[in-house]
Motif scaffolding. Structure first.
Motif, short mmCIF file in Angstrom:
data_model
loop_
_atom_site.label_atom_id
_atom_site.label_comp_id
_atom_site.label_asym_id
_atom_site.label_seq_id
_atom_site.Cartn_x
_atom_site.Cartn_y
_atom_site.Cartn_z
N HIS A 118 0.84 -1.20 0.00
CA HIS A 118 0.00 0.00 0.00
C HIS A 118 0.88 1.26 0.00
O HIS A 118 0.69 2.16 -0.82
N HIS A 128 -6.19 6.60 -3.33
CA HIS A 128 -7.48 5.93 -3.16
C HIS A 128 -8.54 6.91 -2.64
O HIS A 128 -9.46 6.53 -1.94
N GLU A 133 -10.05 5.27 -8.15
CA GLU A 133 -8.65 5.15 -7.73
C GLU A 133 -8.49 4.00 -6.75
O GLU A 133 -7.53 3.23 -6.83
N GLU A 134 -9.42 3.91 -5.81
CA GLU A 134 -9.36 2.84 -4.81
C GLU A 134 -9.46 1.47 -5.47
O GLU A 134 -8.72 0.55 -5.12
N SER A 138 -6.45 -1.17 -5.36
CA SER A 138 -6.74 -2.47 -4.76
C SER A 138 -6.41 -3.61 -5.73
O SER A 138 -5.83 -4.63 -5.33
#
Length: 149
Positions: A118, A128, A133-134, A138
């Motif tokens: 991360h 994110h 974006e998240e 992910s």
């Protein structure tokens, strides 16, 4: 990798496996081989102080990433000359990672690798803040964590 505090802080953490997953991620994302990132494993107090100082949040957190190649908000965080290949720093709170692993029911090494990946993606400019974006971050995290290290 660096570690602040007593050696017992990192007890049970597979440092070689952690390095391997980050190297696999760097290869997958075609990060140049001469690129350097610093990973620091420390306690809640350091993360709380960094979170307060650099994000204005007076609370501990699990991971922070400080990208060296982006324009710093705090002029004290300037990359020194000759560090063009320095990607930045990832700082992980091991006590928080241990709690999160316990709560999620998985091994500490899985949690630390997740937090490191991360932070690594943040160093590369991923974010994110928005749902798209998240989802992208992910998906990339899952690809890296699922790759043979």
């Amino acid at each position: 990798m660096s570690r602040w505090g007593p050696a017992s802080l990192a007890s049970g953490v597979d440092l070689d496996g952690l390095q391997a997953v980050l190297q696999a991620g760097a290869t997958m994302l075609k990060v140049p081989g001469e690129t350097v990132a610093v990973l620091t494993l420390t306690g809640d107090a350091h993360l709380r102080e960094y979170n307060r100082r650099y994000r204005g949040l007076d609370e501990p957190t699990d991971v922070l990433a400080f990208a060296a190649q982006e324009a710093p908000r705090d002029q004290r965080f300037q990359a020194p000359p000759g560090t063009e290949h320095w990607l930045g720093d990832i700082v992980i709170s091991l006590p928080r990672a241990r709690r999160q692993a316990r709560e999620a029911g998985h091994p500490i090494n899985d949690e630390v690798r997740l937090l490191a990946v991360h932070g690594f993606l943040h160093l590369l400019g991923y974010d994110h803040a928005e749902p798209e974006e998240e989802a992208a971050m992910s998906a990339i995290s899952n690809r890296i964590l699922g790759s043979p290290a």
